[in-house]
Each structure stands twice: as C-alpha cells, then as structure tokens.
Design a protein around this motif. Structure first.
Motif, PDB file in Angstrom:
ATOM      1  N   THR A   1       2.271  -8.458  -8.658  1.00 41.67           N
ATOM      2  CA  THR A   1       2.614  -7.348  -9.866  1.00 41.67           C
ATOM      3  C   THR A   1       3.500  -6.382 -10.405  1.00 41.67           C
ATOM      4  OG1 THR A   1       0.625  -6.111  -8.838  1.00 41.67           O
ATOM      5  CG2 THR A   1       0.200  -7.943 -10.082  1.00 41.67           C
ATOM      6  N   TYR A   2       4.070  -6.430 -11.143  1.00 36.52           N
ATOM      7  CA  TYR A   2       5.202  -5.114 -10.804  1.00 36.52           C
ATOM      8  C   TYR A   2       4.658  -3.847 -11.476  1.00 36.52           C
ATOM      9  CZ  TYR A   2       9.603  -2.800 -12.978  1.00 36.52           C
ATOM     10  OH  TYR A   2      10.329  -1.954 -13.081  1.00 36.52           O
ATOM     11  N   CYS A   3       5.128  -3.177 -10.569  1.00 34.62           N
ATOM     12  CA  CYS A   3       4.989  -1.580 -10.652  1.00 34.62           C
ATOM     13  C   CYS A   3       5.985  -1.140 -11.224  1.00 34.62           C
ATOM     14  CB  CYS A   3       4.430  -1.004  -8.722  1.00 34.62           C
ATOM     15  SG  CYS A   3       4.017   0.399  -9.253  1.00 34.62           S
ATOM     16  N   GLU A   4       5.201  -0.094 -12.253  1.00 33.01           N
ATOM     17  CA  GLU A   4       6.835   0.088 -12.578  1.00 33.01           C
ATOM     18  C   GLU A   4       7.018   2.269 -12.540  1.00 33.01           C
ATOM     19  OE1 GLU A   4       6.721   0.669 -17.213  1.00 33.01           O
ATOM     20  OE2 GLU A   4       6.019  -0.992 -16.946  1.00 33.01           O
ATOM     21  N   ILE A   5       6.423   2.375 -11.238  1.00 29.81           N
ATOM     22  CA  ILE A   5       6.715   3.960 -10.688  1.00 29.81           C
ATOM     23  C   ILE A   5       8.201   3.630  -9.981  1.00 29.81           C
ATOM     24  CG2 ILE A   5       6.027   5.310  -8.974  1.00 29.81           C
ATOM     25  CD1 ILE A   5       3.071   4.368  -9.638  1.00 29.81           C
ATOM     26  N   GLY A   6       8.738   5.129 -10.149  1.00 26.76           N
ATOM     27  CA  GLY A   6       9.460   5.195  -9.608  1.00 26.76           C
ATOM     28  C   GLY A   6       9.693   6.343  -8.582  1.00 26.76           C
ATOM     29  N   ASP A   7      11.200   7.025  -8.276  1.00 25.52           N
ATOM     30  CA  ASP A   7      11.129   8.070  -7.517  1.00 25.52           C
ATOM     31  C   ASP A   7      10.636   9.462  -8.453  1.00 25.52           C
ATOM     32  OD1 ASP A   7      12.422   7.126  -4.912  1.00 25.52           O
ATOM     33  OD2 ASP A   7      13.825   7.495  -5.985  1.00 25.52           O
ATOM     34  N   ALA A   8      10.095   9.708  -9.703  1.00 26.71           N
ATOM     35  CA  ALA A   8       9.873  10.782 -10.022  1.00 26.71           C
ATOM     36  C   ALA A   8       8.779  10.297 -10.405  1.00 26.71           C
ATOM     37  CB  ALA A   8      10.798  10.912 -12.047  1.00 26.71           C
ATOM     38  N   GLY A   9       8.134   9.274 -10.199  1.00 27.44           N
ATOM     39  CA  GLY A   9       6.792   9.287 -10.211  1.00 27.44           C
ATOM     40  C   GLY A   9       6.469   9.859  -9.417  1.00 27.44           C
ATOM     41  N   LEU A  10       7.132   9.099  -7.842  1.00 24.13           N
ATOM     42  CA  LEU A  10       5.829   9.399  -7.040  1.00 24.13           C
ATOM     43  C   LEU A  10       6.572  11.058  -6.184  1.00 24.13           C
ATOM     44  CD1 LEU A  10       4.875   7.822  -4.629  1.00 24.13           C
ATOM     45  CD2 LEU A  10       7.419   7.102  -3.702  1.00 24.13           C
ATOM     46  N   THR A  11       7.292  11.267  -7.375  1.00 27.26           N
ATOM     47  CA  THR A  11       7.616  13.232  -6.732  1.00 27.26           C
ATOM     48  C   THR A  11       6.326  13.571  -7.167  1.00 27.26           C
ATOM     49  OG1 THR A  11       9.772  12.897  -6.990  1.00 27.26           O
ATOM     50  CG2 THR A  11       8.867  15.183  -7.217  1.00 27.26           C
ATOM     51  N   ALA A  12       6.102  13.416  -8.591  1.00 26.26           N
ATOM     52  CA  ALA A  12       5.037  14.319  -9.332  1.00 26.26           C
ATOM     53  C   ALA A  12       3.621  14.091  -8.774  1.00 26.26           C
ATOM     54  CB  ALA A  12       5.094  13.530 -10.479  1.00 26.26           C
ATOM     55  N   LEU A  13       3.642  12.992  -8.127  1.00 26.60           N
ATOM     56  CA  LEU A  13       2.684  12.695  -7.348  1.00 26.60           C
ATOM     57  C   LEU A  13       2.023  13.325  -6.069  1.00 26.60           C
ATOM     58  CD1 LEU A  13      -0.356  10.368  -6.572  1.00 26.60           C
ATOM     59  CD2 LEU A  13       0.878   8.845  -5.246  1.00 26.60           C
ATOM     60  N   GLY A  14       3.533  13.319  -5.425  1.00 21.94           N
ATOM     61  CA  GLY A  14       3.438  14.172  -4.850  1.00 21.94           C
ATOM     62  C   GLY A  14       3.244  16.325  -4.667  1.00 21.94           C
ATOM     63  N   ASP A  29      -0.665   2.596  -2.131  1.00 25.11           N
ATOM     64  CA  ASP A  29      -0.750   1.469  -1.976  1.00 25.11           C
ATOM     65  C   ASP A  29       0.708   1.360  -3.225  1.00 25.11           C
ATOM     66  OD1 ASP A  29       0.365  -1.543  -2.131  1.00 25.11           O
ATOM     67  OD2 ASP A  29      -1.685  -2.322  -1.710  1.00 25.11           O
ATOM     68  N   PHE A  30       1.887   0.880  -2.897  1.00 17.01           N
ATOM     69  CA  PHE A  30       2.684   1.026  -3.416  1.00 17.01           C
ATOM     70  C   PHE A  30       3.934  -0.296  -2.626  1.00 17.01           C
ATOM     71  CE2 PHE A  30       2.316   5.200  -3.504  1.00 17.01           C
ATOM     72  CZ  PHE A  30       1.672   5.796  -4.980  1.00 17.01           C
ATOM     73  N   SER A  31       3.321  -1.091  -3.284  1.00 18.83           N
ATOM     74  CA  SER A  31       4.006  -2.203  -2.714  1.00 18.83           C
ATOM     75  C   SER A  31       4.678  -3.372  -4.058  1.00 18.83           C
ATOM     76  CB  SER A  31       2.832  -3.217  -1.880  1.00 18.83           C
ATOM     77  OG  SER A  31       1.747  -3.948  -3.212  1.00 18.83           O
ATOM     78  N   ASN A  32       5.619  -3.427  -3.965  1.00 17.96           N
ATOM     79  CA  ASN A  32       6.501  -4.109  -5.100  1.00 17.96           C
ATOM     80  C   ASN A  32       6.977  -3.408  -6.113  1.00 17.96           C
ATOM     81  OD1 ASN A  32       6.371  -7.114  -4.091  1.00 17.96           O
ATOM     82  ND2 ASN A  32       3.706  -6.439  -4.659  1.00 17.96           N
ATOM     83  N   CYS A  33       6.559  -2.289  -5.521  1.00 19.32           N
ATOM     84  CA  CYS A  33       7.519  -1.312  -6.616  1.00 19.32           C
ATOM     85  C   CYS A  33       8.401  -0.661  -6.118  1.00 19.32           C
ATOM     86  CB  CYS A  33       6.757   0.712  -6.593  1.00 19.32           C
ATOM     87  SG  CYS A  33       5.480   0.659  -7.007  1.00 19.32           S
ATOM     88  N   ALA A  34       9.520  -1.647  -7.622  1.00 20.76           N
ATOM     89  CA  ALA A  34      10.830  -1.734  -7.321  1.00 20.76           C
ATOM     90  C   ALA A  34      11.933  -0.468  -7.343  1.00 20.76           C
ATOM     91  CB  ALA A  34      11.525  -2.747  -7.980  1.00 20.76           C
ATOM     92  N   GLU A  35      11.243   0.314  -8.012  1.00 23.19           N
ATOM     93  CA  GLU A  35      12.027   1.418  -8.248  1.00 23.19           C
ATOM     94  C   GLU A  35      12.112   2.841  -7.430  1.00 23.19           C
ATOM     95  OE1 GLU A  35      14.543   1.119 -10.210  1.00 23.19           O
ATOM     96  OE2 GLU A  35      13.478  -0.701 -10.947  1.00 23.19           O
ATOM     97  N   ILE A  36      10.472   2.723  -6.435  1.00 20.67           N
ATOM     98  CA  ILE A  36      10.971   3.416  -5.793  1.00 20.67           C
ATOM     99  C   ILE A  36      11.710   3.515  -4.738  1.00 20.67           C
ATOM    100  CG2 ILE A  36       9.345   4.329  -4.069  1.00 20.67           C
ATOM    101  CD1 ILE A  36       7.120   3.753  -5.450  1.00 20.67           C
ATOM    102  N   GLY A  37      12.930   4.624  -4.113  1.00 21.43           N
ATOM    103  CA  GLY A  37      13.627   5.086  -3.092  1.00 21.43           C
ATOM    104  C   GLY A  37      13.682   6.017  -2.503  1.00 21.43           C
ATOM    105  N   ASP A  38      14.686   6.048  -1.850  1.00 21.42           N
ATOM    106  CA  ASP A  38      14.979   7.458  -0.630  1.00 21.42           C
ATOM    107  C   ASP A  38      14.671   8.623  -1.020  1.00 21.42           C
ATOM    108  OD1 ASP A  38      15.133   5.749   1.420  1.00 21.42           O
ATOM    109  OD2 ASP A  38      17.342   5.948   1.071  1.00 21.42           O
TER     110      ASP A  38
END
Length: 100
Positions: A1-14, A29-38
């Motif tokens: 499945t495709y995940c649309e969460i990216g760095d901005a979303g992960l930052t907000a979650l944190g 579980d953020f497997s296959n979230c292609a937009e999450i980076g460093d």
C-alpha cells in the motif's frame, strides 16, 4: 500500500506525541512511506530523548528509501538519551542506510 505521510507529517506527529508526558510505549509502522526521509526521522527522534517514561519503542520504516545514515544517526543519539528505555525494535530494511 502507498503511504502519503512525509517529513512534515512525521514532524507534526512527533510534536503531538511529545505532549503525551506519561507515554511509556510507542509502536509505529511507516513501512512503504516513500516520502519520509532523514528530516522526519530526526524530528520524530527528538521526541524519544524527551520522553522520560518511555520504556519501549518499536518502529517500522521498511522500504522508506529516503531514510539514510543521517536520520538514523540522530535517532540513535536521541534513543540513547531515553534513560528508562528497556526495549527497542527497529526495522529499516531496504532503506538507504550505508549506501554510498
């Protein structure tokens, strides 16, 4: 499945999870979230260094191909600061860690 969460979303979650002062366990579980980076991983990692009651962390970033050495280094440093941490499970299979 495709995940649309990216760095901005992960930052907000944190930031949101950082408000949960009594949090003692995190499983994400953020497997296959292609937009999450460093950047996103490092921002999420900041949460763990501040969570004094945190005892267990389970993170799955399998196939997040924008995550590399820099993000993992920050995560490791912040997990090290979590003085009550007893259990850590990390999955970074097929990420760009250690790639030249």
């Amino acid at each position: 499945t495709y995940c649309e969460i990216g760095d901005a979303g992960l930052t907000a979650l944190g930031q949101g999870l950082g408000q949960a002062s009594a949090m003692n366990s995190v499983t994400l579980d953020f497997s296959n979230c292609a937009e999450i980076g460093d950047v996103g991983l490092a921002a999420l990692g900041q949460l763990f260094g501040q969570a004094s009651d945190l005892r267990s962390v389970s993170l799955d970033f399998r196939e997040c191909k924008k995550i590399g050495d820099a993000g993992l280094q920050v995560l490791g440093q912040t997990l090290w600061q979590a003085s009550n941490l007893q259990s850590v499970s990390l999955n970074f299979t097929y990420c760009e860690i250690g790639e030249a």
